[in-house]
Design an enzyme around this catalytic site. Structure first.
Site, PDB file in Angstrom:
ATOM      1  N   GLU A 119       1.907   1.824  -3.444  1.00 27.00           N
ATOM      2  CA  GLU A 119       0.797   2.372  -4.239  1.00 27.00           C
ATOM      3  C   GLU A 119       0.793   3.898  -4.171  1.00 27.00           C
ATOM      4  OE1 GLU A 119      -3.596   3.519  -3.395  1.00 27.00           O
ATOM      5  OE2 GLU A 119      -3.283   1.405  -2.895  1.00 27.00           O
ATOM      6  N   HIS A 120       0.973   4.444  -2.983  1.00 27.04           N
ATOM      7  CA  HIS A 120       1.029   5.896  -2.827  1.00 27.04           C
ATOM      8  C   HIS A 120       2.223   6.487  -3.571  1.00 27.04           C
ATOM      9  CE1 HIS A 120      -1.805   6.974   0.646  1.00 27.04           C
ATOM     10  NE2 HIS A 120      -2.051   5.704   0.369  1.00 27.04           N
ATOM     11  N   GLU A 152      -3.994   7.870   7.329  1.00 30.60           N
ATOM     12  CA  GLU A 152      -4.971   6.922   6.776  1.00 30.60           C
ATOM     13  C   GLU A 152      -5.238   5.789   7.766  1.00 30.60           C
ATOM     14  OE1 GLU A 152      -5.793   4.414   2.634  1.00 30.60           O
ATOM     15  OE2 GLU A 152      -3.946   5.570   2.877  1.00 30.60           O
ATOM     16  N   HIS A 199       0.830  -1.202   0.000  1.00 30.63           N
ATOM     17  CA  HIS A 199       0.000   0.000   0.000  1.00 30.63           C
ATOM     18  C   HIS A 199       0.868   1.257   0.000  1.00 30.63           C
ATOM     19  CE1 HIS A 199      -2.280   3.187   2.213  1.00 30.63           C
ATOM     20  NE2 HIS A 199      -3.131   2.909   1.243  1.00 30.63           N
TER      21      HIS A 199
END
Length: 458
Positions: free
Chosen positions: A81-82, A158, A78
């Protein structure tokens, strides 16, 4: 022509010679036709043509998810992904976002347990731009140390946002309850500790290992031409030097590693929330299990809509919860079946008793023909209505290629659903719901309430 030019031309010619195109599904007059081309380097390109729309969605799927992480790398997929949105040698982060914004498009990505997807949805005339931008992100990300440090704060926020939403957080807790400290049991986002420990070098190595063309699938749907998409994708990947190898084959769909699941376990997270959030569930089916069609019908009848048993019993008849539903999750080698409900802490045992009773009754008696017929109709309709835009079509063909290595037409899907019989549903209900359940709870339960939770799974 120089020796270098001849070598380049020979390499280009060899690359074109090994590209293979297949028609996987043939639509009428080209509408709904799905094609696959395998490029050198093992990159697969699948498209679905829909000339009646004015949009196109382009996505790249990577066969990597949080399941591929070691404990120390939890959250790396993840995190990466950012970072792929943060810039390449050709574009800054602002260039990436403004390019798509300037044409009224939308771009995003998502990370799951077993895959990651990056996509852009644009007008059909702007598809070349979307292809160039997304391919550039996937092949040319710089992953600068400064960006890793800056994005760390965003990801920590997040995680905090998820933890502030107990209705979301309880599903992560349930994964941990079922799979323990294993890759499937760990959160996709990672933890505060693992995110703080990740550095640029470890993330860059993870990127190099998992974003090889053999692990990538390009998917596009909408008012497109397959050959044109293939040509543009090949140009973008060749520009990055990502298709230089011709002696490789695409990675086969993941087959998993037979994840260990628990039964009869209870996890309680004490939080001062207004509601108690619960997930009661048990092992489900792998996504390749042929019984998944019957399980889909069972899930719909039990908790998939306003006419479902759980909704009627918990909400309509007794008013004990606003939100109550059941769901299934299928992985390469295993799955989950769960029931979620949010209710006042004082009523959590009443809600759990009803849910457990309904699961036991379905396991022992099955469902009525009327319930099954209604569920088949509901599931068929939602399947078709869920494919009404190019984004959904791109998701379907991309995920199908990644997870199954094949494509199924909508008519075939509807045929599989309508072919489910009452005996099929009864059998899968016994097989799945007959397991001893596990339970995850988030909420401010008092000591006596907490002590009684074990009774729910006994």
């Amino acid at each position: 022509m120089t020796a270098s030019s001849r070598a380049t031309a020979r390499t280009s010619s060899e690359a074109r010679a090994v590209a293979r195109t297949q028609t996987l599904l043939k639509g009428e007059n080209g509408i709904g036709t799905v094609r696959r081309t395998t490029l050198p380097g093992g990159l697969r390109v699948v498209t679905e043509t829909l000339p009646s729309v004015r949009s196109a969605t382009f996505g790249i799927w990577a066969q990597v998810g949080s399941r591929d992480e070691t404990p120390a790398l939890n959250g790396a997929t993840h995190y990466l992904e950012h970072l792929l949105f943060k810039g390449t040698s050709r574009r800054s982060a602002l260039d990436i976002s403004s390019a798509i914004d300037a044409v009224g498009g939308e771009m995003n990505a998502f990370t799951a347990k077993e895959y990651t997807c990056y996509y852009a949805r644009v007008l059909d005339t702007d598809l070349p731009l979307a292809i160039d931008v997304v391919c550039d992100m996937l092949t040319g990300s710089l992953i600068e140390a400064a960006d890793v440090d800056a994005e760390r704060g965003v990801i920590l926020e997040e995680i905090a946002m998820t933890e502030d939403d107990p209705g979301d957080c309880v599903h992560d807790l349930f994964a941990k309850t079922m799979f323990g400290d294993s890759p499937l049991g760990r959160p996709v986002l990672g933890t505060v500790d693992t995110i703080n420990d990740l550095d640029r070098d470890r993330i860059a190595r993870f990127y190099k290992k998992h974003y090889d063309p053999t692990r990538l699938i390009v998917a596009a749907a909408g008012n497109i031409d397959h050959a044109t998409v293939v040509r543009q994708v090949r140009k973008a990947f060749e520009k990055a030097g990502a298709l230089s190898r011709t002696d490789v084959t695409p990675l086969a769909p993941r087959d998993g590693s037979r994840a260990v699941r628990t039964a009869g376990r209870v996890d309680l997270l004490d939080r001062k929330t207004e509601q108690a959030h619960v997930v009661l569930g048990m092992p489900g089916l792998a996504r390749t299990d042929e019984r998944r069609w019957a399980l889909g019908v069972l899930n719909t009848a039990l908790g998939g809509g306003m006419s479902s048993r759980l909704f009627q019993e918990v909400r309509e008849k007794r008013g004990l919860a606003y939100s109550v539903y059941s769901y299934t999750s299928g992985f390469a080698d295993c799955g989950l079946f769960g029931v979620y409900a949010g209710c006042r802490p004082s009523q959590v045992h009443d809600v759990l008793k009803i849910c457990r009773d309904e699961l036991d009754r379905a396991a022992e008696e099955g469902l009525s023909d009327e319930e099954i017929g209604r569920a088949i109709g509901q599931l068929s309709g939602s399947t078709v209505l869920g494919l009404e835009d190019t984004g959904a079509l791109m998701n379907r063909i991309g995920k199908s290629e990644l997870c199954w290595g094949s494509q199924m037409s909508v008519d075939d899907m509807l045929g599989r659903i309508s072919a489910v019989t009452p005996d099929d549903v009864r059998a899968v209900a016994r097989d799945v719901l007959g397991h001893r359940p596990s339970l995850s709870v988030i909420g401010p339960l008092k000591d006596k309430q907490a002590d009684r939770l074990d009774d729910v799974v006994s």
